[in-house]
Design a protein around this motif. Sequence first.
Motif, PDB file in Angstrom:
ATOM      1  N   UNK A   1       0.847  -1.196   0.000  1.00 53.31           N
ATOM      2  CA  UNK A   1       0.000   0.000   0.000  1.00 53.31           C
ATOM      3  C   UNK A   1       0.878   1.241   0.000  1.00 53.31           C
ATOM      4  N   UNK A   2       0.341   2.320  -0.558  1.00 51.68           N
ATOM      5  CA  UNK A   2       1.027   3.611  -0.570  1.00 51.68           C
ATOM      6  C   UNK A   2      -0.036   4.700  -0.487  1.00 51.68           C
ATOM      7  N   UNK A   3       0.226   5.725   0.334  1.00 48.46           N
ATOM      8  CA  UNK A   3      -0.743   6.818   0.456  1.00 48.46           C
ATOM      9  C   UNK A   3      -0.229   8.112  -0.168  1.00 48.46           C
ATOM     10  N   UNK A   4       0.834   8.030  -0.946  1.00 51.19           N
ATOM     11  CA  UNK A   4       1.415   9.214  -1.564  1.00 51.19           C
ATOM     12  C   UNK A   4       2.580   9.780  -0.766  1.00 51.19           C
ATOM     13  N   UNK A   5       2.632   9.460   0.518  1.00 50.40           N
ATOM     14  CA  UNK A   5       3.730   9.915   1.374  1.00 50.40           C
ATOM     15  C   UNK A   5       4.494   8.757   2.003  1.00 50.40           C
ATOM     16  N   UNK A   6       3.781   7.681   2.299  1.00 49.61           N
ATOM     17  CA  UNK A   6       4.392   6.523   2.943  1.00 49.61           C
ATOM     18  C   UNK A   6       3.981   5.258   2.195  1.00 49.61           C
ATOM     19  N   UNK A   7       4.804   4.244   2.326  1.00 54.54           N
ATOM     20  CA  UNK A   7       4.472   2.949   1.749  1.00 54.54           C
ATOM     21  C   UNK A   7       4.623   1.892   2.835  1.00 54.54           C
ATOM     22  N   UNK A   8       3.872   0.833   2.699  1.00 53.64           N
ATOM     23  CA  UNK A   8       3.958  -0.269   3.644  1.00 53.64           C
ATOM     24  C   UNK A   8       3.607  -1.562   2.944  1.00 53.64           C
ATOM     25  N   UNK A   9       3.967  -2.652   3.554  1.00 52.09           N
ATOM     26  CA  UNK A   9       3.649  -3.932   2.951  1.00 52.09           C
ATOM     27  C   UNK A   9       3.813  -5.072   3.918  1.00 52.09           C
TER      28      UNK A   9
ATOM     29  N   UNK B   1      -6.476  -6.583   6.102  1.00 46.89           N
ATOM     30  CA  UNK B   1      -5.651  -5.413   6.410  1.00 46.89           C
ATOM     31  C   UNK B   1      -5.933  -4.290   5.416  1.00 46.89           C
ATOM     32  N   UNK B   2      -6.232  -3.128   5.931  1.00 47.78           N
ATOM     33  CA  UNK B   2      -6.522  -1.963   5.090  1.00 47.78           C
ATOM     34  C   UNK B   2      -5.232  -1.234   4.721  1.00 47.78           C
ATOM     35  N   UNK B   3      -5.251  -0.553   3.591  1.00 52.72           N
ATOM     36  CA  UNK B   3      -4.083   0.203   3.128  1.00 52.72           C
ATOM     37  C   UNK B   3      -3.642   1.216   4.183  1.00 52.72           C
ATOM     38  N   UNK B   4      -4.588   1.876   4.822  1.00 47.79           N
ATOM     39  CA  UNK B   4      -4.263   2.864   5.858  1.00 47.79           C
ATOM     40  C   UNK B   4      -3.495   2.226   7.021  1.00 47.79           C
ATOM     41  N   UNK B   5      -3.865   0.999   7.377  1.00 43.61           N
ATOM     42  CA  UNK B   5      -3.162   0.302   8.459  1.00 43.61           C
ATOM     43  C   UNK B   5      -1.731  -0.029   8.048  1.00 43.61           C
TER      44      UNK B   5
END
Length: 88
Positions: free
Chosen positions: A19-27, A59-63
């Motif tokens: 997931x990416x919110x434009x500022x951070x990425x996670x996986x 799991x949601x992208x925001x999480x």
Amino acid sequence: CLAHYQQQSVQIPTLINLACDGEQAGGIVLQLLPRTTEEEYETVDNDLFPRLKILTKTLKAEELTTLPADEILYRLYHEEDVVTAEPM
């Protein structure tokens, strides 16, 4: 591409959630590791990977982009026997 590679080359059940919110990425990568001993074969939980895969897909992208890893692991798998490697 990575999930396809895992399925075709390594042939180890794998789920990759990014997931990416434009500022951070996670996986998160969920992978069923091969069993190594006869004892592990005798105590195998055939439902483990499908169960964990279903939980992981909630799991949601925001999480993924805002929560620390230990919080994600607890939220998803608190009823499982989770073992993590020491950070390096």
